[in-house]
Design an enzyme around this catalytic site. Structure first.
Site, PDB file in Angstrom:
ATOM      1  N   ASP A 189      19.388   1.113  -4.272  1.00 16.71           N
ATOM      2  CA  ASP A 189      20.741   1.674  -4.423  1.00 16.71           C
ATOM      3  C   ASP A 189      21.038   1.878  -5.912  1.00 16.71           C
ATOM      4  O   ASP A 189      20.989   0.927  -6.687  1.00 16.71           O
ATOM      5  CB  ASP A 189      21.744   0.697  -3.795  1.00 16.71           C
ATOM      6  CG  ASP A 189      23.103   1.331  -3.585  1.00 16.71           C
ATOM      7  OD1 ASP A 189      23.337   2.427  -4.115  1.00 16.71           O
ATOM      8  OD2 ASP A 189      23.940   0.717  -2.899  1.00 16.71           O
ATOM      9  N   HIS A 241      23.814  10.169   4.152  1.00 14.81           N
ATOM     10  CA  HIS A 241      24.701   9.696   3.079  1.00 14.81           C
ATOM     11  C   HIS A 241      24.529  10.529   1.808  1.00 14.81           C
ATOM     12  O   HIS A 241      25.516  10.931   1.174  1.00 14.81           O
ATOM     13  CB  HIS A 241      24.404   8.219   2.807  1.00 14.81           C
ATOM     14  CG  HIS A 241      25.240   7.617   1.737  1.00 14.81           C
ATOM     15  ND1 HIS A 241      26.612   7.546   1.824  1.00 14.81           N
ATOM     16  CD2 HIS A 241      24.910   7.058   0.529  1.00 14.81           C
ATOM     17  CE1 HIS A 241      27.086   6.972   0.734  1.00 14.81           C
ATOM     18  NE2 HIS A 241      26.084   6.671  -0.067  1.00 14.81           N
TER      19      HIS A 241
HETATM   20  C1  HEM Z   1      23.451   7.373  -3.029  1.00 18.25           C
HETATM   21  C2  HEM Z   1      23.984   3.259  -0.531  1.00 18.25           C
HETATM   22  C3  HEM Z   1      28.787   3.934  -0.440  1.00 18.25           C
HETATM   23  C4  HEM Z   1      28.249   7.689  -3.429  1.00 18.25           C
HETATM   24  C5  HEM Z   1      23.185   6.230  -2.317  1.00 18.25           C
HETATM   25  C6  HEM Z   1      21.858   5.738  -2.006  1.00 18.25           C
HETATM   26  C7  HEM Z   1      22.018   4.587  -1.325  1.00 18.25           C
HETATM   27  C8  HEM Z   1      23.422   4.345  -1.181  1.00 18.25           C
HETATM   28  C9  HEM Z   1      20.909   3.677  -0.793  1.00 18.25           C
HETATM   29  C10 HEM Z   1      20.547   6.451  -2.369  1.00 18.25           C
HETATM   30  C11 HEM Z   1      19.975   6.009  -3.666  1.00 18.25           C
HETATM   31  C12 HEM Z   1      20.837   6.251  -4.864  1.00 18.25           C
HETATM   32  O1  HEM Z   1      20.812   7.324  -5.452  1.00 18.25           O
HETATM   33  O2  HEM Z   1      21.583   5.354  -5.204  1.00 18.25           O
HETATM   34  C13 HEM Z   1      25.329   3.101  -0.268  1.00 18.25           C
HETATM   35  C14 HEM Z   1      25.878   2.050   0.557  1.00 18.25           C
HETATM   36  C15 HEM Z   1      27.231   2.245   0.581  1.00 18.25           C
HETATM   37  C16 HEM Z   1      27.525   3.415  -0.224  1.00 18.25           C
HETATM   38  C17 HEM Z   1      25.071   0.964   1.249  1.00 18.25           C
HETATM   39  C18 HEM Z   1      28.269   1.465   1.311  1.00 18.25           C
HETATM   40  C19 HEM Z   1      28.125   1.134   2.576  1.00 18.25           C
HETATM   41  C20 HEM Z   1      29.058   5.009  -1.232  1.00 18.25           C
HETATM   42  C21 HEM Z   1      30.365   5.540  -1.480  1.00 18.25           C
HETATM   43  C22 HEM Z   1      30.207   6.594  -2.330  1.00 18.25           C
HETATM   44  C23 HEM Z   1      28.797   6.739  -2.601  1.00 18.25           C
HETATM   45  C24 HEM Z   1      31.654   4.970  -0.905  1.00 18.25           C
HETATM   46  C25 HEM Z   1      31.237   7.508  -2.953  1.00 18.25           C
HETATM   47  C26 HEM Z   1      32.489   7.558  -2.647  1.00 18.25           C
HETATM   48  C27 HEM Z   1      26.901   7.920  -3.576  1.00 18.25           C
HETATM   49  C28 HEM Z   1      26.349   8.966  -4.414  1.00 18.25           C
HETATM   50  C29 HEM Z   1      24.965   8.893  -4.275  1.00 18.25           C
HETATM   51  C30 HEM Z   1      24.702   7.787  -3.381  1.00 18.25           C
HETATM   52  C31 HEM Z   1      27.120   9.945  -5.296  1.00 18.25           C
HETATM   53  C32 HEM Z   1      23.912   9.781  -4.964  1.00 18.25           C
HETATM   54  C33 HEM Z   1      23.714  11.044  -4.191  1.00 18.25           C
HETATM   55  C34 HEM Z   1      22.653  11.902  -4.878  1.00 18.25           C
HETATM   56  O3  HEM Z   1      21.471  11.692  -4.596  1.00 18.25           O
HETATM   57  O4  HEM Z   1      23.041  12.704  -5.713  1.00 18.25           O
HETATM   58  N1  HEM Z   1      24.119   5.360  -1.797  1.00 18.25           N
HETATM   59  N2  HEM Z   1      26.343   3.894  -0.739  1.00 18.25           N
HETATM   60  N3  HEM Z   1      28.133   5.763  -1.914  1.00 18.25           N
HETATM   61  N4  HEM Z   1      25.889   7.217  -2.978  1.00 18.25           N
HETATM   62 FE1  HEM Z   1      26.117   5.595  -1.811  1.00 18.25          FE
END
Ligand code: HEM
Length: 329
Positions: free
Chosen positions: A145, A218
Site C-alpha cells: 500500500d 480500487h
Molecule cells: C492505491 C489500499 C482507501 C486512494 C491503493 C493500493 C492499495 C490501496 C493496496 C495500490 C497500491 C498503491 O499505489 O498504493 C487501500 C485500502 C484502503 C484504501 C486497503 C482502505 C480500505 C483509499 C481511499 C482513497 C485511496 C479512501 C482516496 C480517497 C488511493 C489512490 C491510489 C490507491 C489515489 C493510487 C491509484 C493509482 O495507482 O494511481 N490503495 N486504499 N485509497 N489508493 Fe487506496
C-alpha cells in the site's frame, strides 16, 4: 512558501492517529497550546534522533471558527458524509487531529501523552489508532500500500497549498477514515479475484494493465483526471492496525491534498461509483467507521496563529470574512 508541518515526512514503521474534541469554553487553552506544539515535538524527538519522530496537527472547520479569527482557508469545510446505494462514508466527531509518525511506537505514544496531558480538561480523546508497518509495507488485505504515491516535487505540489490561497500557503487538507476489514470474507476469495478488486498483482506488486483492469477496481476508481487529461494525486499515509481482543482488522486511511475536492472525488467514485453503481470492490470487505477533514496549517502559522475570535467575530463557515473578522488581525 512558509515552512509546512511534516506533511511530506517519509512513510515510517509506526504511527498514531489521534482525534480530539475540544470542550466548549476551553478554546483559549487549546489556542495557547498551538504555538507550543513545536517545542513539545522537539523535547520528545531530539533525544531520540534515530526514531524519526514527525507530528502533524490538523484543525476541523468547526474548530477553526471557535479557535481562530480572521480569514479562513478557502476550501475548509466539515467532512461531508457520502451515502451511496450500497456503501456509506460517515462523518464523525473530531476538532483536532494529530498524525504522529516514528520508527517505533514509543515516541508517538509519549508525544501523544504529553499533548493530552497538557490540554487536560480542555479536550477529550474521540479516537486513537495505533498503526504499524506490516510485511513488505502491505496492508492487512495483503497488498503493498502506497506504491503509486507521488514523490519529491510531485508530492509537494499534490499535498501543499501554493499561490492559490496565499494566506494559507504551505498548508494542506487532510482527510482521514478508519476502515474495518472482513478478513474471512476477503481471504475466502481466490487470489485472482482479490487482485481484480485492488487492480494490482499481489505478489509482484505490479499494476494490472488498463485494458485488463476491472472498472470497479480500487485503482481504477481512485485514478482521477481533470478534463484536460491531467492526473490528480494525493499523498497517502495509510497504516494497518488491529486488535485481536476486539476482532478488529483495519486500514487507517490518511490522505493529504492541496485541494480536498481531489480526495472527495476519489471517495465519491469509491462509494457512489463511476458510473453510479460501479462502486469500489474493496468496500465489499471494508467498512468506513470514521471520517474527518482537517486543515493542516503551515508550521509558521501554527507558531503564530491568528487571535482567538472575540464576541464580535461572526464565523461564516463559507470561507468569507465575518463582520469584525479583520478587527483582530
Ligand atoms: C492505491 C489500499 C482507501 C486512494 C491503493 C493500493 C492499495 C490501496 C493496496 C495500490 C497500491 C498503491 O499505489 O498504493 C487501500 C485500502 C484502503 C484504501 C486497503 C482502505 C480500505 C483509499 C481511499 C482513497 C485511496 C479512501 C482516496 C480517497 C488511493 C489512490 C491510489 C490507491 C489515489 C493510487 C491509484 C493509482 O495507482 O494511481 N490503495 N486504499 N485509497 N489508493 Fe487506496
Amino acid at each position: 512558501m512558509p515552512t509546512p508541518q511534516d506533511v511530506l515526512a517519509p512513510l515510517t514503521d509506526s504511527a498514531l492517529f489521534l482525534t480530539l474534541t475540544v470542550h466548549p469554553g476551553h478554546e483559549s487553552t487549546v489556542h495557547d497550546f498551538l504555538p507550543d506544539l513545536g517545542d513539545l515535538v522537539k523535547s520528545v524527538g531530539f533525544p531520540h534522533p534515530g526514531e524519526d519522530l514527525h507530528c502533524v496537527l490538523g484543525i476541523s472547520s468547526d474548530a477553526w471558527d471557535r479557535l481562530l479569527s480572521g480569514p479562513r482557508p478557502r476550501s475548509l469545510h466539515p467532512f461531508r458524509e457520502i451515502a451511496g446505494d450500497r456503501h456509506r462514508a460517515p462523518a464523525t466527531a473530531g476538532d483536532l487531529f494529530l498524525h504522529l509518525r516514528s520508527t517505533n511506537p514509543y515516541p508517538c505514544f509519549e508525544l501523544a501523552r504529553r499533548v493530552v496531558t497538557t490540554l487536560g480538561d480542555a479536550v477529550e480523546v474521540a479516537d486513537e489508532v495505533v498503526g504499524f508497518r506490516y510485511f513488505d509495507r502491505r496492508d492487512l488485505l495483503g497488498f503493498v500500500d502506497g506504491t503509486a504515491n507521488p514523490t519529491g516535487g510531485d508530492a509537494a505540489s499534490a499535498a501543499l497549498i501554493g499561490d492559490e490561497d496565499p494566506a494559507f500557503s504551505g498548508g494542506s487538507y487532510l482527510i482521514v477514515q478508519k476502515y474495518l476489514h472482513d478478513l474471512d470474507a476477503w481471504t475466502a476469495k481466490p487470489v485472482e479475484e482479490r487482485e481484480c478488486s485492488v487492480g494490482r498483482r499481489m505478489l509482484e506488486n505490479l499494476e494490472i494493465p488498463d485494458d485488463e483492469k476491472a472498472p470497479d477496481s480500487h485503482v481504477t476508481l481512485t485514478t482521477i483526471t481533470d478534463p484536460d487529461g491531467t492526473e490528480r494525486d494525493i499523498v497517502r499515509d495509510n497504516m494497518p492496525f488491529g486488535s485481536l481482543a476486539r476482532g478488529e482488522y483495519g486500514t487507517y486511511f490518511a490522505g493529504y491534498a492541496a485541494d480536498p475536492s481531489v480526495t472527495e472525488r476519489m471517495l465519491t467514485r469509491m462509494f457512489v461509483g463511476e458510473p453510479p453503481g460501479t462502486t469500489d470492490r474493496l468496500l465489499e470487505v471494508s467498512t468506513a467507521v470514521t471520517g474527518g477533514l482537517f486543515f493542516v496549517p503551515s508550521a509558521d502559522l501554527l507558531d503564530d496563529p491568528p487571535p482567538l475570535p472575540t464576541a464580535t467575530d461572526e464565523p461564516t463557515g463559507d470561507g468569507t470574512l465575518g463582520i469584525g473578522g479583520l478587527k483582530d488581525r
